[in-house]
Design a protein around this motif. Structure first.
Motif, PDB file in Angstrom:
ATOM      1  N   ALA A  76      10.751  16.774 -12.922  1.00 53.29           N
ATOM      2  CA  ALA A  76      10.355  16.005 -11.808  1.00 53.29           C
ATOM      3  C   ALA A  76      11.459  15.996 -10.614  1.00 53.29           C
ATOM      4  N   SER A  77      11.205  16.226  -9.550  1.00 51.86           N
ATOM      5  CA  SER A  77      12.257  16.361  -8.555  1.00 51.86           C
ATOM      6  C   SER A  77      11.609  15.164  -7.277  1.00 51.86           C
ATOM      7  N   MET A  78      12.562  14.493  -6.759  1.00 50.90           N
ATOM      8  CA  MET A  78      12.179  13.782  -5.496  1.00 50.90           C
ATOM      9  C   MET A  78      11.305  14.567  -4.336  1.00 50.90           C
ATOM     10  N   ASN A  79      11.803  15.767  -4.157  1.00 52.55           N
ATOM     11  CA  ASN A  79      11.197  16.661  -3.441  1.00 52.55           C
ATOM     12  C   ASN A  79       9.399  16.810  -3.606  1.00 52.55           C
ATOM     13  N   ASP A  80       9.409  16.918  -5.113  1.00 56.09           N
ATOM     14  CA  ASP A  80       7.862  17.210  -5.590  1.00 56.09           C
ATOM     15  C   ASP A  80       7.254  15.871  -5.278  1.00 56.09           C
ATOM     16  N   ILE A  81       7.656  14.709  -5.699  1.00 53.68           N
ATOM     17  CA  ILE A  81       7.409  13.723  -5.510  1.00 53.68           C
ATOM     18  C   ILE A  81       6.988  13.265  -4.004  1.00 53.68           C
ATOM     19  N   THR A  82       7.953  13.536  -3.157  1.00 53.37           N
ATOM     20  CA  THR A  82       7.880  13.634  -1.874  1.00 53.37           C
ATOM     21  C   THR A  82       6.447  14.075  -1.086  1.00 53.37           C
ATOM     22  N   ARG A  83       6.340  15.459  -1.565  1.00 52.69           N
ATOM     23  CA  ARG A  83       5.150  16.095  -1.208  1.00 52.69           C
ATOM     24  C   ARG A  83       3.782  15.447  -1.997  1.00 52.69           C
ATOM     25  N   GLU A  84       3.706  15.126  -2.912  1.00 53.19           N
ATOM     26  CA  GLU A  84       2.656  14.776  -3.702  1.00 53.19           C
ATOM     27  C   GLU A  84       2.364  13.391  -3.267  1.00 53.19           C
ATOM     28  N   ALA A 124       0.759  -1.301   0.070  1.00 52.91           N
ATOM     29  CA  ALA A 124       0.062   0.026  -0.139  1.00 52.91           C
ATOM     30  C   ALA A 124       0.724   1.234  -0.078  1.00 52.91           C
ATOM     31  N   LYS A 125       1.831   1.146   0.718  1.00 55.55           N
ATOM     32  CA  LYS A 125       2.882   2.479   0.736  1.00 55.55           C
ATOM     33  C   LYS A 125       3.490   2.622  -0.518  1.00 55.55           C
ATOM     34  N   ARG A 126       4.097   1.532  -1.039  1.00 58.23           N
ATOM     35  CA  ARG A 126       4.672   1.446  -2.293  1.00 58.23           C
ATOM     36  C   ARG A 126       3.596   2.126  -3.487  1.00 58.23           C
ATOM     37  N   GLU A 127       2.465   1.583  -3.404  1.00 59.11           N
ATOM     38  CA  GLU A 127       1.716   2.266  -4.214  1.00 59.11           C
ATOM     39  C   GLU A 127       1.042   3.610  -4.093  1.00 59.11           C
ATOM     40  N   GLN A 128       1.032   4.199  -2.672  1.00 62.36           N
ATOM     41  CA  GLN A 128       1.051   5.531  -2.574  1.00 62.36           C
ATOM     42  C   GLN A 128       2.097   6.361  -3.106  1.00 62.36           C
ATOM     43  N   ILE A 129       3.173   5.775  -3.135  1.00 64.70           N
ATOM     44  CA  ILE A 129       4.475   6.584  -3.679  1.00 64.70           C
ATOM     45  C   ILE A 129       4.215   6.669  -5.156  1.00 64.70           C
ATOM     46  N   ILE A 130       4.180   5.281  -5.877  1.00 64.42           N
ATOM     47  CA  ILE A 130       3.997   5.392  -7.447  1.00 64.42           C
ATOM     48  C   ILE A 130       2.707   6.190  -7.782  1.00 64.42           C
ATOM     49  N   GLY A 180       2.939  12.420   0.022  1.00 64.91           N
ATOM     50  CA  GLY A 180       2.718  12.535   1.210  1.00 64.91           C
ATOM     51  C   GLY A 180       3.327  11.683   2.213  1.00 64.91           C
ATOM     52  N   VAL A 181       4.815  11.354   1.709  1.00 64.78           N
ATOM     53  CA  VAL A 181       5.855  10.505   2.537  1.00 64.78           C
ATOM     54  C   VAL A 181       6.904  11.362   2.775  1.00 64.78           C
ATOM     55  N   SER A 182       7.704  10.886   3.656  1.00 61.67           N
ATOM     56  CA  SER A 182       9.324  11.595   3.933  1.00 61.67           C
ATOM     57  C   SER A 182      10.121  11.020   2.641  1.00 61.67           C
ATOM     58  N   LYS A 183      10.827  11.721   2.386  1.00 61.80           N
ATOM     59  CA  LYS A 183      11.956  11.232   1.245  1.00 61.80           C
ATOM     60  C   LYS A 183      12.780  10.039   1.693  1.00 61.80           C
ATOM     61  N   GLY A 184      13.023  10.088   3.065  1.00 67.96           N
ATOM     62  CA  GLY A 184      13.607   8.638   3.448  1.00 67.96           C
ATOM     63  C   GLY A 184      12.930   7.453   3.212  1.00 67.96           C
ATOM     64  N   THR A 185      11.445   7.776   3.372  1.00 63.66           N
ATOM     65  CA  THR A 185      10.603   6.493   2.923  1.00 63.66           C
ATOM     66  C   THR A 185      10.703   6.317   1.294  1.00 63.66           C
ATOM     67  N   ILE A 186      10.723   7.124   0.711  1.00 63.36           N
ATOM     68  CA  ILE A 186      10.859   6.680  -0.828  1.00 63.36           C
ATOM     69  C   ILE A 186      12.215   5.871  -1.064  1.00 63.36           C
ATOM     70  N   TYR A 187      13.142   6.386  -0.511  1.00 63.88           N
ATOM     71  CA  TYR A 187      14.330   5.664  -0.900  1.00 63.88           C
ATOM     72  C   TYR A 187      14.293   4.301  -0.352  1.00 63.88           C
ATOM     73  N   VAL A 188      13.725   3.970   0.669  1.00 60.66           N
ATOM     74  CA  VAL A 188      13.382   2.582   1.199  1.00 60.66           C
ATOM     75  C   VAL A 188      12.789   1.808   0.051  1.00 60.66           C
ATOM     76  N   TYR A 189      11.755   2.244  -0.713  1.00 60.89           N
ATOM     77  CA  TYR A 189      11.286   1.781  -1.806  1.00 60.89           C
ATOM     78  C   TYR A 189      11.895   1.538  -3.090  1.00 60.89           C
ATOM     79  N   PHE A 190      12.695   2.739  -3.475  1.00 61.98           N
ATOM     80  CA  PHE A 190      13.115   3.308  -4.613  1.00 61.98           C
ATOM     81  C   PHE A 190      14.507   3.629  -4.530  1.00 61.98           C
ATOM     82  N   GLU A 191      15.628   3.083  -5.327  1.00 61.15           N
ATOM     83  CA  GLU A 191      16.892   3.840  -5.277  1.00 61.15           C
ATOM     84  C   GLU A 191      17.069   5.202  -5.848  1.00 61.15           C
ATOM     85  N   ASN A 192      16.229   5.772  -6.804  1.00 64.17           N
ATOM     86  CA  ASN A 192      16.377   7.031  -7.490  1.00 64.17           C
ATOM     87  C   ASN A 192      15.275   7.252  -8.182  1.00 64.17           C
ATOM     88  N   LYS A 193      15.112   8.616  -8.882  1.00 64.81           N
ATOM     89  CA  LYS A 193      13.961   8.921  -9.778  1.00 64.81           C
ATOM     90  C   LYS A 193      13.705   8.011 -10.831  1.00 64.81           C
TER      91      LYS A 193
END
Length: 220
Positions: free
Chosen positions: A44-52, A23-29, A54-67
Motif C-alpha cells: 500500500a502507498s500513500m498515493n493509493d490511499i489518497t485516491r481511494e 468525518a474527514k478522519r473517518e473518510q481517510i481511515i 478521495g482526499v489530497s495527500k496534504g489532507t492525509i498528512y494533517v491527520y496522520f504522520e505516515n502510513k
C-alpha cells in the motif's frame, strides 16, 4: 485596523481546526482500510490511499504522520468497533448468563473467522517486527476482548450468579473454549472457509455447558 483585528481572531464559531474533523478522519481511515485489505501493508502507498479516500495527500498528512500511523489508527478503530459489538452481545441478556455467553461466543467466533478479519490479523502479524507496539496493543492492550469478558464475569460474581475465584483465568478459559481451534486453523490456512453455523453452535453450546458446570452458582 479592522483587517488586522480579523487576522488576530481565532477560527470562526463552528469551524473545526485542521485535523479535527472526525468525518474527514473517518473518510481517510475507511479509504486506507480498503487499500490495506486489498494489497497489504507493504504494498500500500500513500498515493493509493489518497485516491481511494478521495482526499489530497496534504489532507492525509494533517491527520496522520505516515502510513504506519494510519495503519495503527485503522486497526484501533476496527478493534474498538468489535469490542463495542461484543459488549452489546453480553449485555442483551443480562438476566440469563448462559444466553449471554452463548450469544457472545457465536458473535466472537463468527467475527474472528471472517475472511476480512483473518486477512487483517495476518497483516498485523506481518508488521510485528517493525511495529511491535501495535501488536502489543492489539492483542494485550487494556481494552481487549479478555477484559470485556472479565468485566462481565466480575459483575455476575458480585451478584452471586457465578462462583469464580480467579476471574482473569476464567475469562481466558471461556475464550479458549469458544474458539474451538477455529481461529488458529483459519489464521494458518488449514481451514479455508469459515465454519458453518451449526458447527459454531455445537462448539459454543458445549463451551457454555462446561463453563457453567465449573463456575455456576454453588447449590446448597
Amino acid at each position: 485596523m479592522k483587517g488586522e483585528g480579523c487576522l488576530l481572531e481565532g477560527p470562526s464559531p463552528g469551524r473545526r481546526a485542521a485535523g479535527e474533523d472526525p468525518a474527514k478522519r473517518e473518510q481517510i481511515i475507511e479509504g486506507a482500510k480498503r487499500v490495506f485489505m486489498s494489497v497489504g501493508f507493504d504494498a500500500a502507498s500513500m498515493n493509493d490511499i489518497t485516491r481511494e479516500a478521495g482526499v489530497s495527500k496534504g489532507t492525509i498528512y494533517v491527520y496522520f504522520e505516515n502510513k504506519e500511523d494510519l495503519f495503527s489508527a485503522m486497526i484501533e478503530r476496527q478493534r474498538a468497533l468489535f469490542l463495542a459489538s461484543v459488549r452489546t452481545a453480553l449485555a442483551e441478556h443480562e438476566d440469563a448468563i448462559e444466553t449471554s455467553l452463548y450469544k457472545f461466543g457465536v458473535h466472537f467466533v463468527t467475527h474472528m473467522t471472517d475472511e476480512k478479519v483473518i486477512n487483517a490479523m495476518r497483516t498485523v502479524l506481518g508488521v510485528r517486527d517493525r511495529m511491535p507496539a501495535l501488536c502489543q496493543r492489539f492483542f494485550k492492550g487494556p481494552e481487549n476482548l479478555r477484559a470485556v469478558v472479565r468485566e462481565f464475569l466480575e459483575y455476575n460474581v458480585a451478584t452471586g450468579s457465578l462462583n469464580i475465584d480467579d476471574i482473569d483465568l476464567a475469562a481466558g478459559q471461556f475464550l479458549d473454549l469458544s474458539s474451538g481451534s477455529f481461529f488458529k486453523l483459519r489464521l494458518f490456512g488449514t481451514m479455508e472457509t469459515a465454519p458453518p453455523p451449526e458447527e459454531i453452535d455445537r462448539v459454543i453450546s458445549g463451551a457454555v455447558r462446561v463453563f457453567m458446570a465449573a463456575y455456576g452458582p454453588r447449590r446448597t
